[in-house]
Design a protein around this motif. Sequence first.
Motif, PDB file in Angstrom:
ATOM      1  N   PRO A   1      -7.013  85.989  65.230  1.00  0.00           N
ATOM      2  CA  PRO A   1      -6.506  84.870  66.322  1.00  0.00           C
ATOM      3  C   PRO A   1      -5.532  85.374  67.150  1.00  0.00           C
ATOM      4  O   PRO A   1      -4.560  85.856  66.826  1.00  0.00           O
ATOM      5  CB  PRO A   1      -6.212  83.628  65.412  1.00  0.00           C
ATOM      6  CG  PRO A   1      -6.860  83.853  64.018  1.00  0.00           C
ATOM      7  CD  PRO A   1      -7.119  85.292  64.098  1.00  0.00           C
TER       8      PRO A   1
ATOM      9  N   PRO B   1      -7.781  79.165  65.987  1.00  0.00           N
ATOM     10  CA  PRO B   1      -9.023  79.823  65.757  1.00  0.00           C
ATOM     11  C   PRO B   1     -10.144  79.826  66.897  1.00  0.00           C
ATOM     12  O   PRO B   1     -10.053  78.845  67.435  1.00  0.00           O
ATOM     13  CB  PRO B   1      -9.754  79.252  64.537  1.00  0.00           C
ATOM     14  CG  PRO B   1      -8.509  78.272  63.933  1.00  0.00           C
ATOM     15  CD  PRO B   1      -7.953  78.028  65.248  1.00  0.00           C
TER      16      PRO B   1
ATOM     17  N   THR C   1     -10.459  87.479  55.545  1.00  0.00           N
ATOM     18  CA  THR C   1     -10.875  86.134  56.004  1.00  0.00           C
ATOM     19  C   THR C   1     -11.867  85.589  54.631  1.00  0.00           C
ATOM     20  O   THR C   1     -12.869  86.347  54.327  1.00  0.00           O
ATOM     21  CB  THR C   1     -11.391  85.995  57.150  1.00  0.00           C
ATOM     22  OG1 THR C   1     -10.527  86.305  58.117  1.00  0.00           O
ATOM     23  CG2 THR C   1     -12.226  84.665  57.447  1.00  0.00           C
TER      24      THR C   1
ATOM     25  N   ILE D   1      -8.463  82.127  57.074  1.00  0.00           N
ATOM     26  CA  ILE D   1      -8.187  83.013  57.612  1.00  0.00           C
ATOM     27  C   ILE D   1      -6.881  83.264  56.989  1.00  0.00           C
ATOM     28  O   ILE D   1      -5.755  82.581  57.178  1.00  0.00           O
ATOM     29  CB  ILE D   1      -8.099  83.094  59.185  1.00  0.00           C
ATOM     30  CG1 ILE D   1      -9.348  82.445  59.812  1.00  0.00           C
ATOM     31  CG2 ILE D   1      -7.638  84.242  59.831  1.00  0.00           C
ATOM     32  CD1 ILE D   1      -9.309  82.139  61.334  1.00  0.00           C
TER      33      ILE D   1
ATOM     34  N   CYS E   1     -13.513  74.207  66.735  1.00  0.00           N
ATOM     35  CA  CYS E   1     -13.285  75.376  65.735  1.00  0.00           C
ATOM     36  C   CYS E   1     -13.753  75.168  64.376  1.00  0.00           C
ATOM     37  O   CYS E   1     -14.350  76.145  63.689  1.00  0.00           O
ATOM     38  CB  CYS E   1     -11.842  75.783  65.906  1.00  0.00           C
ATOM     39  SG  CYS E   1     -10.676  74.747  64.658  1.00  0.00           S
TER      40      CYS E   1
ATOM     41  N   ALA F   1     -16.604  77.636  62.856  1.00  0.00           N
ATOM     42  CA  ALA F   1     -16.214  78.161  61.520  1.00  0.00           C
ATOM     43  C   ALA F   1     -17.309  77.962  60.381  1.00  0.00           C
ATOM     44  O   ALA F   1     -17.706  78.826  59.605  1.00  0.00           O
ATOM     45  CB  ALA F   1     -14.855  77.706  60.832  1.00  0.00           C
TER      46      ALA F   1
END
Length: 589
Positions: free
Chosen positions: A185, A208, A291, A312, A361, A365
């Motif tokens: 990020p 992110p 991650t 993350i 986000c 994800a």
Amino acid sequence: MNEEKIPFETLEFAGITFKVINRHAAHDIIGNLTNFNNEKIYNVFEDTWRFPDYEENPIFLLAEDDVEMDSFEMDFSTEEHPDIFILGFIFKGNLSVKKLISSFDTDNSPALIVFGETTSVNITLFGSVHYLGGGVKCDALLGEYNHGELFVKGDVTAWLIYSDDMLMHFERFTDVQAIISINRPDVLICSNVTDEDGTVITIENYFPSTHKLSDIVDDSFIEISDYGTETLGNNYYEDAFKEGLSILNYDKTEKYMYTNFRDEFIKMVEVLSELEYVKQIGRISKNIAGTTYSFIPFDYEGKKYSQISEEIGNGFNIRMRALWCHDNEEIMLILEYLYEDGNPKYQWMNNETAPGIEMFCVKGAAIKAFEVLTAEPSEDDDDDEDETEYAEYDSSFSLEDFSAQFGRYALPEDLVKLYEFEQEYGAETYSECFGLTITDDKTGIKTWSEEEEFYNSFIEFAGANGSGSSYAYWLIDNDLNNCPIVVFGDEGGIHVVAENTRKLIHLLTLDTEISVDFDSAYFYKDEEYYSENDNIEAFQQWVKKEFNLDPIETNEETDEIVKQAKDKYKKRLNDFLIKFDIEIGEDDE
């Protein structure tokens, strides 16, 4: 420093007549601009690559009123006045550009400072610290490479914010469709949160990625890297940006708006639940480069849930979770920032129909985690039943493999110790952009000279900075302990850096990458922008324990170590380079 004279009163650039001012006048205008931690952004007297004082006729260009342009591509000079050096463009009013706003180069560019609103179709910035103080409106806002940084205050309206290794700070997202950072990020956003006493405070967090490029950008502008990452291709600038055209594909509404997320998420849960590993272990998790991607079915307060998440690590401590309740068929999306112990510091929570970039986000994800968890495992993957996860991927190599590139030369004991430390903590985690490497084909060194005597006189063994420079032993003795270490610059310059391995290790304790150009190589830590590596403290303690060396704390200390090496070996190295018709820099003459 003495106040610089201006060569003339006004100068025309991109069809606009600017007032010419010196850095003292610029300081009066921009010297008090601050970031979101109330720290000053600009010091025009700092004499670094951003605002050097070694260029002739350094100037700033100032526009005091609103400005409208067709296209604005920054440069350090003009055809009419090639002998000037433009440090920055300052706009006191609004800046409206029909087609494109662009920096000059990823390494170095004049700074862009706008006090009013900035408007254009496309904006691509890099190579300096830029400031947009009155908000921005555009289709695409791009930041590239770690020689740049951007601060935006006010409202932001953009379809795409894209960062490739450049920090971008925003006060607020008014209407932003997609945020994409390549790898880690790099985009930061301010948020108002309430502390334990009920006081509202503003904090700045890394945000992110919300999408992949292929979710919103036209496919013709997308390339796939060697690591499988979607990146912008080299054609976007000429084919779209310079023409004032958008790189976005507005027909991809279903993707960038996640219109089918509910059905897709339920299907993802079903597929993951049927994985043989999940049936046996009860969950699945993969950790890739810090991650963690997970699928975890669980029961809570008498209800059955399935959770897909991405967390993350590496100091970011961001967790995104999407949960499916099998009993009431509700989907909950959660974005969390965590303390070091893994407990939530603060969070955003809503259902899958809620608007807002925060929920995008989490959706992105969940989809990414699904792709990772259902990918075919490589030969290196290994189940760990106690932790119910796949073993972490890494790029470690054996000492035997590392030693092979040294041929008949024995590895210095200090280098072996460094290898062992890096194997425990990881490359680039203890000193900025430094990592041991295996480079046995001498491809890079051969670009300087293909004469065998030359390229066989060096052994590369480590990456020196983020742009591709490398460290190598110069083989002037059969014992590598007696061989100095040089740096091969990725854009020119071969320079002596350290007398031996231990001296290089000492330099690394400053935790900043080496800067290399044709004329010189040096270490410079800018405390204002310094970000501490995760394992620098462990590294410094290790160096003290193993070599009784205190951590380097100042740039001047590194200068002295480099100077000692240059005093001892510079002339000899220069004579060697000249022998192969390799030009040497002014500082080395």
